[in-house]
Design a protein around this motif. Structure first.
Motif: not given
Length: 237
Positions: A144-164
């Motif tokens: 809450p209160g972060t810029k990323v949260r403001a961009v998405f407007g959601l508490e949770t998001v589904r994302v992809n993942s390719l990192h190790h």
């Protein structure tokens, strides 16, 4: 007829061996958001007199010497690209140029400010939560209160993942704005910048997800009236 407004010029860092298909997704995301993409690769001529924004893109692992860790011989690194991205971040450290970090890019942003990385999370107990997929299957909780949260407007998001690789110690001035169920950092930002956001996933590949594409739209809007990065910083024209 009213003159069309100039498209913000967005530099995207890439390696010299990045595929044309992956470059297309980078280009498409910026174009759809209203920007003009130019690619920045080690050893290539600087493609513009200035940049309105910077995307540090995904790619090879970051050299362990940059964050004081042991060298892992099982991963591919790109020291020349590491140097390019570190220099770009130095150039904008005292400016308010919008920056978006994608996967490796988010990690580089953290390393630049003195943070460290897990050089390889494979085999860690928490790694079982790190689903490896280009599809939006991993759940990320946004603070809450972060810029990323403001961009998405959601508490949770589904994302992809390719990192190790993943963020370990958080860099100076960096705020963790998202994490996955294994508590690995999935999004970070700086509160003192208008737009300085890094995400551990690849939003450019989620072309049909309007919320993911909003990251690029918000960046382009920030770039329209922000400071610029002059090419002389990197010895350009």
């Amino acid at each position: 007829m009213a003159r069309k407004s100039r498209k913000p010029v967005i530099g995207i860092t890439i390696s010299n061996h990045k595929s044309k298909i992956m470059r297309f997704f980078d280009w498409l995301a910026v174009w759809r958001a209203g920007g003009k993409a130019v690619f920045l690769a080690p050893g290539r001529a600087y493609p513009s007199e200035y940049l309105d924004g910077l995307i540090i893109g995904g790619g090879d692992d970051i050299g362990a010497e940059l964050y004081g860790s042991e060298i892992n011989m099982d991963v591919r690194i790109d020291p020349e690209r590491d140097a390019l991205e570190m220099e770009l971040l130095r150039c904008i450290a005292d400016k308010d140029v919008p920056v978006l970090g994608i996967c490796r890019g988010a990690q580089m942003m953290n390393v630049f400010y003195g943070g460290t990385l897990y050089s390889d999370i494979r085999g860690m107990p928490r790694e079982k939560t790190n689903i490896r997929t280009v599809l939006a299957r991993k759940i990320v909780t946004l603070e809450p209160g972060t810029k990323v949260r403001a961009v998405f407007g959601l508490e949770t998001v589904r994302v992809n993942s390719l990192h190790h690789q993943a963020v370990d110690k958080v860099g100076n001035g960096i705020t963790v704005s998202g994490h996955d169920r294994g508590d690995f950092v999935q999004a970070l930002e700086r509160a003192d910048k208008r737009f300085f956001i890094g995400v551990q996933w690849h939003p450019e590949l989620l072309v049909f997800d309007t919320r993911q594409q909003a990251l690029f739209r918000h960046m382009i809007e920030a770039a329209r009236d922000g400071e610029k990065l002059d090419s002389t910083c990197l010895g350009g024209p």
